[in-house]
Motif scaffolding. Structure first.
Motif, PDB file in Angstrom:
ATOM      1  N   PHE A  37       0.836  -1.188  -0.014  1.00 50.84           N
ATOM      2  CA  PHE A  37      -0.059  -0.096   0.030  1.00 50.84           C
ATOM      3  C   PHE A  37       0.837   1.070  -0.005  1.00 50.84           C
ATOM      4  CE2 PHE A  37      -2.563   3.245   2.197  1.00 50.84           C
ATOM      5  CZ  PHE A  37      -3.754   3.158   1.217  1.00 50.84           C
ATOM      6  N   VAL A  66      -4.266  -0.657  -4.182  1.00 53.79           N
ATOM      7  CA  VAL A  66      -3.173  -0.647  -3.247  1.00 53.79           C
ATOM      8  C   VAL A  66      -2.352   0.796  -3.170  1.00 53.79           C
ATOM      9  CG1 VAL A  66      -2.306  -2.919  -4.112  1.00 53.79           C
ATOM     10  CG2 VAL A  66      -1.502  -0.992  -5.471  1.00 53.79           C
ATOM     11  N   TYR A  94      -6.861   1.752   3.287  1.00 48.75           N
ATOM     12  CA  TYR A  94      -5.943   0.790   4.031  1.00 48.75           C
ATOM     13  C   TYR A  94      -6.807  -0.413   4.544  1.00 48.75           C
ATOM     14  CZ  TYR A  94      -2.447  -1.393   7.002  1.00 48.75           C
ATOM     15  OH  TYR A  94      -1.671  -2.105   7.776  1.00 48.75           O
ATOM     16  N   LEU A  97      -8.221  -2.759   1.712  1.00 50.07           N
ATOM     17  CA  LEU A  97      -6.955  -3.718   1.444  1.00 50.07           C
ATOM     18  C   LEU A  97      -6.829  -4.777   2.481  1.00 50.07           C
ATOM     19  CD1 LEU A  97      -4.925  -4.507  -0.708  1.00 50.07           C
ATOM     20  CD2 LEU A  97      -3.437  -2.908   0.518  1.00 50.07           C
TER      21      LEU A  97
END
Length: 687
Positions: A37, A66, A94, A97
């Motif tokens: 990320f 990402v 975030y 993900l």
């Protein structure tokens, strides 16, 4: 919740990319679903490092998942007083993900990016990255630039980063000082601290990167020529002898397009092996005579020639500001970066600090990287007979950079060095031996005569035979000058393993030498034997193959549960083929009562728990087999290829087993990656 590791830098060009790559490589061996990320990306969306990490470790993740927001979006939000909203959006991205990952490596934003937008909230980038690490719940790996530093200055930078992050509430797992000169050791800070050495090839841009930055036209040179590292620059303004005196290895010559004399002289010197430049840039937009370009292309097809419209001074100014970057299209630079990281970092200690529990699943990437780790830990000496093959040379360079093994290449030394120069490879750590001129030739001939005395081999024939690279390499292994051999990229299986059967021979108690393929499936590794050597083994030989395959599985960390395959499960069928498998199974149980084995058993009952529950509900192997022993070569070879092609499995091998010392065969279609894997496997076998 996924474990998060936030890699952030302190200072420009500190080498955060190398550390982020190294941390990803380390974690990829421990978790099945690694994520990457980046909170802020360039406005263009161009982020070579992020592309590299995603493609290498999680190609199944969409590119848009990402990263957080673009730098322009972040600057606009901060300017509008929406700093908290920006942080909230990044945390949300975030967390989205995180649901798909076991661990995530976050690559912090760069000072170069922050300089492009200096609004309040982004110019304090250090604090911004610390804040995000806290909000994401990440531990931090801090990176400082140690280029040109002393022990005192490196310690001061590392201590400043540690205390600065700690004061901001971040949990610092480790500090890495990058680009540190030789002689400067890691300071003692109370957390694991490592130093990575300055490596010229990492900082050097490739010819392709120079061409892109200059907007240059590629006049001549193949793909390999464009991948050469540019380690120096030389201006072609003087006469030919003086300019050639100043061309160093990896130098890019910048000269006006009308200097055909310099262009021809450099191409001729390169073709003759006198100089090893990275390429030429022709300036001023002056067209070079086509006849000259044709001669240059014939003299040195792997010498890149670029052309730009700008003046020489302007071109030099732009080119010398460039630095190398890690990206998907730069595999050699990636391997160099990993080698630097693994040399400087105690990966076992760092893995413990990052507190990532090893997954019970084993992906192909995890298994392959485990091979590299184990080979590095017990570094062995291996010989590669096919020293003039381009794939072997490229694999040898990778193995040297990663510290996989100490290698010897066989072949004419001048030819190998010349081809390595043409490919732009660094084989500084590789030994080269020419069987035709080696001082060992007489000794090896005498050894071969003695070993084959029962065949009446004459000394003159033996002297000729040991000039063959496979015989010479095998005799190196036999004499203890090498711990193992890898060949077959340019030779048949028979040519590779026949010398091993004649000279090294099988281990005591082994019924027959055989082979296995390590089949890397999406979530586990299976062992298939024998798929390459024995056409129709009898029961005694089949039992030997099973025992050797089980030992090989255990050697590579696979718990052996052996399935003796047949078209019949248990007593459901009859016939000579079934009886052979049943007899072999009985022999295995007699010789190794501790080894879980089942047979005869069909493939579906061996691998599928649902089928096993119906056909052999009480079996400790059915539905859980890890070692599959095929009744004959026809079945085994076709099955491994069917699984490889239809299930997308990676087939590593054939791995030859049962010899006193390891000799492994490559497919003639082997890729560079296949060769590296086989070298690592051979090193592990020899240990």
């Amino acid at each position: 919740m996924a474990r998060g590791i936030y890699v952030t830098g302190l200072g420009r060009r500190g080498g955060k990319s190398t550390v982020a790559l190294g941390v990803c490589e380390l974690l990829s061996r421990r978790v099945a679903r690694l994520g990457v990320f980046r909170p802020l990306v360039a406005d263009t969306g161009d982020d070579p490092l992020l592309d590299l990490l995603r493609e290498r470790y999680r190609p199944d993740l969409p590119a848009g998942s990402v990263h957080g927001v673009s730098l322009a979006e972040a600057v606009a939000m901060v300017a509008d007083g929406k700093r908290e909203e920006l942080v909230a959006r990044l945390v949300e991205r975030y967390r989205e993900l995180e649901r798909h990952c076991d661990a995530i490596v976050v690559v912090g934003s760069d000072f170069e990016e922050a300089a492009a937008g200096s609004h309040d909230g982004l110019h304090r980038e250090f604090a911004f990255n610390a804040r995000l690490a806290n909000e994401f719940g990440c531990v931090v790996v801090a990176v400082v630039n140690g280029a040109g530093g002393t022990a005192a200055s490196v310690e001061a930078s590392a201590r400043s980063a540690l205390h600065g992050l700690t004061d901001l509430g971040a949990t610092v797992a480790a500090v890495v000082a990058n680009r540190v000169p030789e002689g400067v050791e890691p300071p003692a800070l109370g957390v694991p601290t490592y130093v990575l050495r300055e490596t010229a090839t990492l900082a050097a841009p490739t010819v392709a990167e120079v061409a892109a930055a200059l907007g240059a036209k590629v006049v001549s040179g193949d793909d390999a020529a464009l991948e050469r590292d540019v380690r120096d620059f030389v201006v072609g303004a003087a006469q030919v002898p003086l300019v050639l005196d100043h061309v160093t290895d990896g130098a890019l010559m910048i000269t006006p397009g009308d200097r055909a004399d310099l262009l021809l002289a450099l191409a001729a010197a390169h073709a003759a092996g006198e100089l090893n430049p990275s390429g030429v840039v022709l300036t001023l937009g002056v067209p070079t005579d086509p006849r000259v370009l044709r001669v240059v292309a014939r003299l040195s097809a792997d010498l890149a020639v670029l052309a730009v419209e700008g003046a020489s001074f302007e071109t030099i100014a732009k080119a010398t500001r460039l630095a190398g970057r890690l990206s998907p299209g730069r595999p050699r630079k990636v391997e160099t970066a990993l080698g630097v990281f693994e040399d400087g970092v105690d990966t076992g200690e760092l893995a413990g600090c990052l507190d990532v529990t090893r997954s019970t699943r084993v992906t192909p990437m995890m298994f392959e990287y485990e091979l590299i780790d184990r080979a590095r830990a017990q570094r062995r000496r291996l010989v590669l007979p096919e020293g003039t093959d381009d794939r072997i040379l490229r694999a040898a360079e990778i193995c040297c950079r990663r510290g996989v093994a100490d290698l010897t290449l066989l072949g004419p030394e001048a030819d190998i060095h010349r081809r390595a120069r043409e490919l732009g490879l660094d084989l500084g750590g590789v030994s080269i031996v020419d069987p035709a001129t080696s001082e060992w030739r007489e000794e090896f001939a005498a050894t071969y005569v003695e070993l084959r005395r029962h065949k009446g081999i004459a000394p003159d024939l033996a002297r000729d035979l040991v000039r063959d690279v496979n015989y010479f390499g095998t005799l190196m292994v036999h004499s203890g000058r090498s711990d193992g051999m890898v060949s077959g990229a340019a030779h048949t299986t028979a040519a590779t393993i026949r010398p091993a059967f004649e000279i090294i021979r099988t281990s005591p108690g082994v019924a027959v030498a055989s082979s296995v393929f390590l089949m890397l499936l999406a979530d586990r590794v299976l062992v298939y034997g024998d798929c390459a050597v024995n056409p129709d083994p009898n029961a005694e030989q089949l039992a030997g193959i099973a025992l050797s395959s089980a030992d090989t599985a255990a050697r590579f960390g696979i718990e052996p549960r052996v399935a003796m395959l047949s078209y019949s499960t248990g007593t459901s069928g009859a016939g000579a083929d079934v009886e052979k498998v049943a007899a072999a199974t009985a022999l295995v149980r007699e010789r190794r009562p501790d080894l879980p084995v089942e047979g005869p058993i069909q493939y579906d009952a061996a691998i599928d728990p649902a089928v096993a529950a119906t056909k052999l509900p009480e079996s400790p192997v059915a539905g859980r087999a890890t070692v599959f022993v095929f009744p004959d070569l026809n079945t085994g070879n076709n099955t491994y290829k069917a699984v490889q092609r239809s299930a997308g499995a990676v087939a590593v091998g054939p791995v030859i087993q049962g010899l006193r010392k390891p000799v492994n065969d490559l497919s003639r279609g082997a890729t560079v990656k296949d060769i590296v894997n086989t070298i690592a496997i051979t090193a592990i076998q020899s240990a």
